[in-house]
Each structure stands twice: as structure tokens, then as C-alpha cells.
Motif scaffolding. Structure first.
Motif, PDB file in Angstrom:
ATOM      1  N   VAL A  42      18.841  -8.965 -10.139  1.00 61.16           N
ATOM      2  CA  VAL A  42      18.882  -8.306 -11.602  1.00 61.16           C
ATOM      3  C   VAL A  42      19.069  -9.747 -12.390  1.00 61.16           C
ATOM      4  O   VAL A  42      19.978 -10.174 -12.372  1.00 61.16           O
ATOM      5  CB  VAL A  42      20.063  -7.521 -11.478  1.00 61.16           C
ATOM      6  N   LEU A  43      18.298  -9.632 -13.424  1.00 62.25           N
ATOM      7  CA  LEU A  43      18.355 -10.948 -14.054  1.00 62.25           C
ATOM      8  C   LEU A  43      18.538 -10.303 -15.582  1.00 62.25           C
ATOM      9  O   LEU A  43      18.168  -9.401 -16.040  1.00 62.25           O
ATOM     10  CB  LEU A  43      16.716 -11.474 -14.131  1.00 62.25           C
ATOM     11  N   THR A  44      19.006 -11.325 -16.292  1.00 62.84           N
ATOM     12  CA  THR A  44      19.278 -11.269 -17.764  1.00 62.84           C
ATOM     13  C   THR A  44      19.486 -12.549 -18.477  1.00 62.84           C
ATOM     14  O   THR A  44      19.325 -13.541 -17.858  1.00 62.84           O
ATOM     15  CB  THR A  44      20.668 -10.310 -18.026  1.00 62.84           C
ATOM     16  N   VAL A  45      19.400 -12.467 -19.731  1.00 62.32           N
ATOM     17  CA  VAL A  45      19.645 -13.744 -20.489  1.00 62.32           C
ATOM     18  C   VAL A  45      20.576 -13.931 -21.437  1.00 62.32           C
ATOM     19  O   VAL A  45      21.071 -12.903 -22.099  1.00 62.32           O
ATOM     20  CB  VAL A  45      18.375 -14.081 -21.459  1.00 62.32           C
ATOM     21  N   ALA A  87       9.592 -13.408 -12.300  1.00 67.35           N
ATOM     22  CA  ALA A  87       9.840 -13.151 -13.707  1.00 67.35           C
ATOM     23  C   ALA A  87       9.106 -14.340 -14.549  1.00 67.35           C
ATOM     24  O   ALA A  87       8.568 -13.749 -15.505  1.00 67.35           O
ATOM     25  CB  ALA A  87      11.560 -13.056 -13.884  1.00 67.35           C
ATOM     26  N   ARG A  88       9.158 -15.368 -13.942  1.00 69.57           N
ATOM     27  CA  ARG A  88       8.573 -16.343 -14.756  1.00 69.57           C
ATOM     28  C   ARG A  88       7.185 -16.306 -15.122  1.00 69.57           C
ATOM     29  O   ARG A  88       6.473 -16.375 -16.150  1.00 69.57           O
ATOM     30  CB  ARG A  88       8.744 -17.678 -14.098  1.00 69.57           C
ATOM     31  N   ALA A  89       6.442 -15.917 -13.973  1.00 68.31           N
ATOM     32  CA  ALA A  89       4.871 -15.696 -14.116  1.00 68.31           C
ATOM     33  C   ALA A  89       4.881 -14.425 -14.869  1.00 68.31           C
ATOM     34  O   ALA A  89       3.667 -14.450 -15.724  1.00 68.31           O
ATOM     35  CB  ALA A  89       4.494 -15.365 -12.563  1.00 68.31           C
ATOM     36  N   LYS A  90       5.386 -13.371 -14.825  1.00 69.54           N
ATOM     37  CA  LYS A  90       5.195 -12.160 -15.559  1.00 69.54           C
ATOM     38  C   LYS A  90       5.296 -12.472 -17.246  1.00 69.54           C
ATOM     39  O   LYS A  90       4.548 -11.679 -17.785  1.00 69.54           O
ATOM     40  CB  LYS A  90       6.089 -10.973 -15.434  1.00 69.54           C
ATOM     41  N   LEU A  91       6.230 -13.176 -17.485  1.00 72.24           N
ATOM     42  CA  LEU A  91       6.406 -13.257 -18.832  1.00 72.24           C
ATOM     43  C   LEU A  91       4.946 -13.973 -19.307  1.00 72.24           C
ATOM     44  O   LEU A  91       4.749 -13.883 -20.850  1.00 72.24           O
ATOM     45  CB  LEU A  91       7.519 -14.338 -19.172  1.00 72.24           C
ATOM     46  N   ALA A 145      14.931 -19.834 -22.419  1.00 67.31           N
ATOM     47  CA  ALA A 145      15.666 -19.609 -21.323  1.00 67.31           C
ATOM     48  C   ALA A 145      15.065 -19.342 -19.816  1.00 67.31           C
ATOM     49  O   ALA A 145      15.323 -20.037 -18.939  1.00 67.31           O
ATOM     50  CB  ALA A 145      16.779 -18.457 -21.435  1.00 67.31           C
ATOM     51  N   VAL A 146      14.212 -18.687 -19.486  1.00 62.04           N
ATOM     52  CA  VAL A 146      13.439 -17.925 -18.335  1.00 62.04           C
ATOM     53  C   VAL A 146      12.652 -19.254 -18.039  1.00 62.04           C
ATOM     54  O   VAL A 146      12.793 -19.874 -16.929  1.00 62.04           O
ATOM     55  CB  VAL A 146      12.854 -16.839 -18.657  1.00 62.04           C
ATOM     56  N   TRP A 147      11.943 -20.050 -18.754  1.00 65.11           N
ATOM     57  CA  TRP A 147      11.236 -21.046 -18.563  1.00 65.11           C
ATOM     58  C   TRP A 147      11.764 -22.287 -18.561  1.00 65.11           C
ATOM     59  O   TRP A 147      11.098 -23.222 -18.117  1.00 65.11           O
ATOM     60  CB  TRP A 147       9.728 -20.997 -19.178  1.00 65.11           C
ATOM     61  N   ASP A 148      12.796 -22.288 -18.991  1.00 60.74           N
ATOM     62  CA  ASP A 148      13.563 -23.788 -19.231  1.00 60.74           C
ATOM     63  C   ASP A 148      12.816 -24.872 -19.939  1.00 60.74           C
ATOM     64  O   ASP A 148      12.450 -25.662 -19.356  1.00 60.74           O
ATOM     65  CB  ASP A 148      14.045 -24.211 -17.913  1.00 60.74           C
ATOM     66  N   THR A 149      12.215 -24.316 -21.075  1.00 64.33           N
ATOM     67  CA  THR A 149      11.510 -25.269 -21.953  1.00 64.33           C
ATOM     68  C   THR A 149      11.690 -24.933 -23.157  1.00 64.33           C
ATOM     69  O   THR A 149      12.698 -24.105 -23.472  1.00 64.33           O
ATOM     70  CB  THR A 149       9.803 -24.996 -21.929  1.00 64.33           C
ATOM     71  N   THR A 150      11.051 -25.524 -24.235  1.00 64.10           N
ATOM     72  CA  THR A 150      11.106 -25.291 -25.805  1.00 64.10           C
ATOM     73  C   THR A 150       9.816 -24.937 -26.408  1.00 64.10           C
ATOM     74  O   THR A 150       8.897 -25.386 -25.705  1.00 64.10           O
ATOM     75  CB  THR A 150      11.816 -26.588 -26.498  1.00 64.10           C
ATOM     76  N   ILE A 151      10.062 -23.955 -27.280  1.00 67.26           N
ATOM     77  CA  ILE A 151       8.657 -23.606 -27.755  1.00 67.26           C
ATOM     78  C   ILE A 151       8.706 -23.809 -29.224  1.00 67.26           C
ATOM     79  O   ILE A 151       9.712 -23.583 -29.753  1.00 67.26           O
ATOM     80  CB  ILE A 151       8.585 -22.119 -27.449  1.00 67.26           C
TER      81      ILE A 151
END
Lengths: 251, 251
Positions: free
Chosen positions: A14-17, A135-139, A164-170
Motif C-alpha cells: 500500500v503506497l502513498t505520498v 508503481a514507478r513504471a505505471k506512472l 516523490a515516486v521517481w525521486d527526481t525533479t521535474i
DNA sequence: TCAAAAGTGTTGGCGTTACACCCATGC
DNA sequence: GCATGGGTGTAACGCCAACACTTTTGA
């Protein structure tokens, strides 16, 4: 039918941000084996129950949380012969995505930042890793990120989910254009919200679209943030991450 | 552990490309239920066996075929309470990809064009559909198509794999450039092969790369071939097809 | 007035599509 | 020679990363 029968369980990733970090819901094992150690919520499937129903029920029983079936999917099955000391147990891992505001209703269960999670009971660390990667792939190619958001949200809330999910900045400007120009992704409510400082952002609701075309591209900017220094060579040993898109099997 | 135990089976969606058509390996049910009806190969998991091992073993036992684990992956589990009249049976579906030259060693099992497959035993039609969609999706972003080819193959053989699995036509010139310019996808052997008419093509072996970046794009040309006339408006009601990338869950 | 966040405009690079064109072989 | 398939060159287009710039708020 032979005598080789299995106990069948469901476990949930179970994931959340929360606070701009990807978090997973963990419980303490209430009984041996692995008594008091952290584990994924889950339990045994009942005689006349389907898998998704069992997952929904177990989540409710163990944490008081509800997930609708739109944000719940099967991850895969884990059946290593020695994965449970009690005997032969096959578990079907599931992935559930919840908005950040949700909290475990009672005391049994708590959110933990995925990056800080240590060893877990059984093979749950592996299941967690598979769930996070899914989850990362599905985003990338679905509108799933809105599942992490409350019913109404701003573009920057949605962007923080991706970050948050990808741990990057956009880049906020390009992200804005991308998501608002994808038909059916976001429905403007017409209202604005002031978030403290800065110009108020427009509020959106999730639209009908489920697929993103073209997909979002991962890793726009390498994760040099949050003090986690990553040497340039280690950033992408493989062209793309694992999971559904590459590591998921048949490599 | 309670008394609600399951029998656990594995079933295999074994795909290949023969005569430019996507084919699946089916067996006749050797015993009730569904006696003599077509079904996916599979069987029960043994007491100390892992799932992939069971799938490999069952394929060998039922058809004499061997798959290495690189071309075998788990699809998902199916556990509807009433899916087997004998009792509670959970089956773990698997996907295997074989080169087109392989044939079932003995009589028990035969290739069937996927498009011509009718009803199957149990819920195997559903499992087959999931497997086909998974294979279609994976061709987009992985080098998996080479699993359908013999150890050495030409670019047009590889192209025919894509065309068969996706049921489209692909521009041979652009396809050639695309696959030969993707690093690690194809290793030239230096040899050429004459295929009857026309200029001989170069032979390749599969390279180390597993992911395709950027991915192949599906549906370059709508499938107007093979007499299936599709009116222009009906070709793409949704921006992209279903499957792992869109329909695969959490919609 | 300044900082911060929201949002728009513009440009250059890259990958793809579409297609012209040449190469090598069998008949 | 001609048909057939292998393979290269190239122009037009679309998407996207990068970034300059404007708008709207709080302090």
C-alpha cells in the motif's frame, strides 16, 4: 488433485505520498513467525473469496483503510518452497495506491518512507520492491498518479507525486504543459487555491483517460537532490529501470 | 493456518510465430473435467517445487518442449472460487516464447493460430488473452521479439515477428534502421543468407540489450491487410490499444 | 518591492515517417 | 531485363528539454 495443498494468502503493498516522500504501509507481525517484526499487511484467503476481495478485506481488517478496486491490482505470486516456516504458503502480492491524506485508522499499521525501510518478514522486502517498481513504471504511461492525490488537486501537487515516486525533479513549466494538454487527464474545476506563497494554482479533478500518450519520460533530471549523491556512472546502469517495462521478466 | 487449502497449478501460454501468424500451443484435456477439450498446457505444482520450475517441468512433460528461464515469465494468478469444478484451485499463468521452428515433440499438443482459437477449458481463454496482450506490450519496449527467432536471423525475419504479433504492417526500411541502430539489440554475424529471391540479407544474433530506447511504436500502419477491412474512422477509437500499457489494471 | 509559485512563448535537437533511390540476387 | 527483397539518404513533421518571460499572490 494429489495431496500437495497450499495455504494461499494475499499481501498488500500500500503506497502513498506524504511530505513529498513515497511511503508504504507496514504492520507489526501480531504472531509468530517473525513476531513483532515489520511486514506487509495481508492474510489468508477464505474458502469462497476471490483474490481482490481478500486483499480489500485484509486491508480493512488490519488497518481500517478502504481501497476501491480501481486503485488495486495484482502484482504477482510468490511461492518459494521455504518462504514460510509453517509450511507451504503461496502469497499473491497486490499493489494499492492511496491519497496522501489517508492514515491508518487504528494503531495497527503506520506509514514508512520506502527509502528507509529495512528488512521485512518473510520475502516481503522483495514484494515491496516489485510493487514500488510497478508503481514507478505505471506512472510513465498511465494517469495513475492521480490515485495518490485527493479528489481535487493542483498541477504542482501532481508533480510532487511524480517527483516523490521517481525521486527526481521535474521542470514545473514543461510538466504543466504536458499534463494539461493530455486530453482527459485533468478536468479543470474552475476554482483556484492559494497555497501560501505565490500565485494560486488552478484546481483539477481526475479525468476519464487512463493511458498517457505519449508517455511521461522518467528521469528528466538526475536525482541530485536530497543529499543522495549518485556518481554519474551509477545513475542508469541499464537504459531503463526494472519492473513492468524492462526487468519484469523475459529479460 | 486454518483449513482453507488450495490446490496450486501452473498453466502456460506458449507462443510462437509460424507462417507469419502468432500461434499458441494447446493440448487436449486428457481427463475430466473438460475431457478432450482444448486447454493450455499445465498441471499441479509439486510439494517442494518453485513456480517457474513447475512450469518448465509441465511443459516438458506435456509437449517435450524446453524453455530456458529467459523466455519464461509469470503472468498472474487466477483463483476464481468456481473456476474448477473439482474444488478450490489457484493457477499461476505463465508466458513462454519459443522460436517458430520448434514443434511439439510428441502428439500431445499442437500450434493454433491465436486468432482462430475458440473456447478453452476452465478460464484458459482469459489467461491466453492476458498472455497475448503481455507479449504484444513487451515487444514495444524490450528486445523480446528475438525470442521468437532462431539463434541467427535476418532483419526481415524479425520484422515479420513484429507484424505477426501486432497484426500490422511495418515499413521495412525504417524498421531496418531502427533495430540496427539500437545499441546491443542485434549483433551482425558478418554472414549473409539468400532467401530465394531478392538481395541476400545479413544475419544477426541477439545482443545483450533487453530494453529498447526509445521503444518501438505500435500500429505504424493500420491492419488493412489480410482482407479485414477496417473503415477509416474505426481504426483508433482510443489513442492506443489495451494491455499492460493501458488496460492492464488500476485504470 | 521582493520572493515565490503559476503559467505562456519560443527555440533547437532528436526521433520518426514517408518516400526516393541504389544494391544484389533469381528467373 | 525485370521482379523481388535488402539497405541507404533525406526532407518534413512532431515532441520535448531548456529557458526567457509574464502573471498573481503573500510578506
Amino acid at each position: 488433485m494429489r495431496g500437495n495443498l497450499f495455504a494461499v494468502a494475499v499481501d498488500l503493498v500500500v503506497l502513498t505520498v506524504r511530505d513529498d516522500r513515497l511511503c508504504v504501509l507496514l504492520v507489526q507481525r501480531p504472531a509468530p513467525p517473525f513476531l513483532d517484526e515489520p511486514a506487509l499487511p495481508g492474510g489468508f484467503v477464505r474458502p469462497h473469496e476471490d483474490l481482490l476481495d481478500a486483499a480489500t478485506r485484509e486491508l480493512m481488517e488490519e488497518t481500517g483503510l478502504t481501497v476501491d478496486h480501481h486503485h488495486l491490482e495484482q502484482l504477482g505470486s510468490y511461492a518459494g518452497p521455504d518462504r514460510d516456516p509453517r509450511g507451504r504458503v503461496l502469497t499473491v502480492g497486490h499493489l494499492a495506491l492511496l491519497p496522501g491524506l489517508a492514515g491508518p485508522a487504528d494503531g495497527s499499521g503506520a506509514w514508512h518512507a520506502v527509502r528507509d525501510v529495512g528488512p521485512l518478514a518473510f520475502d516481503h522486502a522483495r514484494i515491496l520492491a516489485d510493487g514500488v517498481e510497478r508503481a514507478r513504471a505505471k506512472l510513465e504511461y498511465s494517469t495513475l498518479a492521480t490515485s495518490f492525490c485527493p479528489p481535487e488537486f493542483t498541477v504542482s501537487q501532481l508533480r510532487r507525486v511524480y517527483e516523490a515516486v521517481w525521486d527526481t525533479t521535474i521542470d514545473p513549466r514543461n510538466f504543466q504543459r504536458k499534463v494539461t494538454s493530455t486530453p482527459g487527464f485533468l478536468l479543470p474545476t474552475g476554482e483556484k487555491v492559494r497555497t501560501g506563497r505565490g500565485r494560486p494554482g488552478q484546481l483539477f479533478r481526475r479525468g476519464d483517460a487512463t493511458a498517457l500518450h505519449p508517455p511521461m519520460l522518467r528521469e528528466p533530471i538526475p536525482a541530485a537532490a536530497r543529499g543522495v549523491h549518485v556518481p554519474a556512472q551509477e545513475r542508469r546502469p541499464e537504459p531503463v529501470g526494472a519492473g513492468v517495462r524492462s526487468g519484469g521478466g523475459l529479460p
